[in-house]
Write an enzyme that holds these catalytic residues in place. Structure first.
Site: not given
Ligand code: BES
Ligand code: MN
Ligand code: ZN
Length: 493
Positions: A269, A343
């Site tokens: 991230k 997921r």
């Molecule tokens: N844990 C995150 C989602 C999230 C975002 C939770 C903001 C709480 C606040 C999840 O694992 C994630 O990183 N999702 C990605 C998915 C993408 C790579 C398809 C996202 O939403 O950017």
């Molecule tokens: Mn994630």
């Protein structure tokens, strides 16, 4: 905290009396407030607007201060507006270091007595939460500001039992908030497993099974194991069952995402994207908190929390973009983004639940996608349900408790975009419609079990306190799922 009911004229002293006031209605009718009413009407200092508050210091009253709290216009009152008004009252009392409160009810013909009582008590109880465990000095200088005693005046005898139920539910919400607010290092898989095992001592009808790393390997839970590879803690699957209705075959399975920390993995991230990622186990906390609360309420339902716990970290062992991993179901997944990890662990947990737990329905709760935050914000969670009955039941529970859901489409055509050239599925498609694609990915692992998916990435952890949410971790979902279970129990008994 202890709450109780008492008649107005027999009340004991308290730090404050909470006096609800409708907007535009003269205070003059409230005994003891005639003089204040004239002054407030003349100055316009307090109008009774929703959430407005005003302290009075009446002479010869049982309490040293009275807090007027605005309820807004009576014709516009809802359970949620009452929750918010009483939440505002609780915050004001806390601001004065008040430990005890006498509380007058909001009288209205717009809501049933029970609805109004419930909402007011919820507003106070949910606001009576602080997370001070990680403070050191400042707590000693400025000790806890929580209410220790709340007495509801002029309530009905039946409100006593309701109140005790509401306190149990509020403790469940606070349990989840505590977990989510905790440091990521304090809620690793081994820690959460031990905690869930303790549930057995709280209630004879709870049984908790932990699948440790070795068992996960035997069960071929290749996705959960892959996601955790970069972590220095072992992953686990927590299965915590409460059998409140042993004669019934109905079995609600709740699956919750338990990412104790999500760095994104090798697809690390960036910017502030990681800052809130200790919240990424909110789904697990919510389903475990729901089972704990259902048991504490002795609900006549069978419900199991299934919580895959892992940590998505970077090191030489991290799972890799482009590689293919085997899921518990047998389907293979090509990793296109290691940050779409939720997921993956849910897929293994759900396919395990479908195979071993005989669910009559399954609901997963997860902080799954940033896209749902963009779509629905911090007050509404996305509901993805292919099953109409389950969807209606959840929507009805949602409107009863004020934890909002919005029905999102499980749009079949997008399934195409989750196919892989070298495996059965990819884990992450293009950004457009990515919350829907995440739901479609999960659906690949539920077979024919009636299933719903709640993406609450926006509502589980707030950017700032609001209404009866006093810290970032909201505890959203516990009241919703308990209401859902209660409605089920009501239908079968
Ligand atoms: N844990 C995150 C989602 C999230 C975002 C939770 C903001 C709480 C606040 C999840 O694992 C994630 O990183 N999702 C990605 C998915 C993408 C790579 C398809 C996202 O939403 O950017
Ligand atoms: Mn994630
Ligand atoms: Zn995540």
């Amino acid at each position: 905290m202890k709450s109780s009911i008492a008649p107005f004229h027999q009340r004991e002293s308290a730090d404050v009396l909470i006096v609800p006031v409708w907007e535009g209605v003269s205070l003059g009718k409230t005994p003891g407030l005639e003089r204040a009413a004239r002054a407030l009407a003349a100055t316009g200092d307090f109008k009774g607007k929703l959430g407005e508050t005003y302290f009075l210091y009446p002479e010869d009253a049982v309490e040293p201060r009275w807090l007027l709290v605005g309820l807004g216009k009576e014709e516009k009152v809802t359970a949620e507006s009452l929750r918010r008004s009483y939440a505002a009252a609780a915050r004001e009392v806390q601001g004065k270091q008040g430990k005890t409160a006498n509380v007058l009810p909001a009288r209205t013909k717009k809501l049933s007595h029970e609805e109004a009582f419930k909402a007011s008590a919820e507003g106070l109880l949910l606001t009576n939460y602080a997370f001070t465990r990680l403070k050191a000095d400042s707590v000693k200088e400025n000790p806890s500001v929580l209410l220790e005693k709340i007495v509801f005046l002029d309530a009905k005898a039946s409100d006593e039992a309701l109140l005790s139920k509401l306190e149990t539910i509020a403790s469940g919400v606070h349990f989840v908030r505590d977990l989510v607010n905790s440091n990521a290092d304090d809620k690793t898989a081994p820690v959460l497993a031990k905690m869930a095992k303790e549930f057995e001592r709280e209630h004879p009808r709870i049984q908790t099974t932990i699948l440790d790393k070795k068992k996960l390997e035997q069960e071929k839970m290749g996705l959960l194991l892959a996601v955790n590879r970069g972590s220095s803690h072992e992953p686990c699957l927590i299965i915590s069952s409460y059998k409140g209705d042993p004669e019934s075959k109905e079995h609600v399975v709740l699956v919750g995402k338990g990412m104790s920390y999500d760095t994104g993995g090798l697809n690390l991230k960036v910017g502030d994207g990681m800052l809130t990622m200790k919240c990424d186990m909110s789904g697990a906390a919510t389903v475990l908190g729901t089972v704990k609360t259902a048991a504490a309420l002795d609900l006549k339902v069978n419900v199991t929390a299934v919580a895959p716990i892992a940590e998505n970290c970077i090191d030489a062992h991290s799972y890799k973009p482009g590689d293919v991993y085997h899921s518990h179901s047998g389907k293979t997944v090509e990793i296109t983004n290691t940050d779409a990890e939720g997921r993956l662990i849910l897929a293994d947990a759900m396919s395990y639940a479908v195979e071993h737990l005989h669910p009559s329905c399954m609901i997963d709760v997860a902080s799954l996608t940033g896209a749902i935050v963009i779509a629905l914000g911090e007050e509404i969670a996305g509901l993805f349900a292919a099953d109409d009955v389950l969807s209606k039941e959840l929507m009805s529970a949602s409107s009863a408790v004020g934890e909002l859901l919005w029905a999102m489409p499980v749009h079949d055509d997008y399934r195409e975009s989750m196919k892989s050239e070298i495996a059965d599925l990819i884990n992450s498609g293009s950004r457009d419609g990515s919350s829907i694609k995440a739901a479609l990915f999960l659906q690949e692992f539920v077979k024919d079990v009636p299933w719903a998916h709640i993406d609450f990435a926006g509502t589980c952890y707030l950017s700032k306190p609001k209404h009866y949410y006093t810290t970032k971790a909201s505890g959203f979902g516990v009241r919703l799922l308990i209401e859902f279970l209660e409605q089920k129990a009501g239908r079968t008994s």
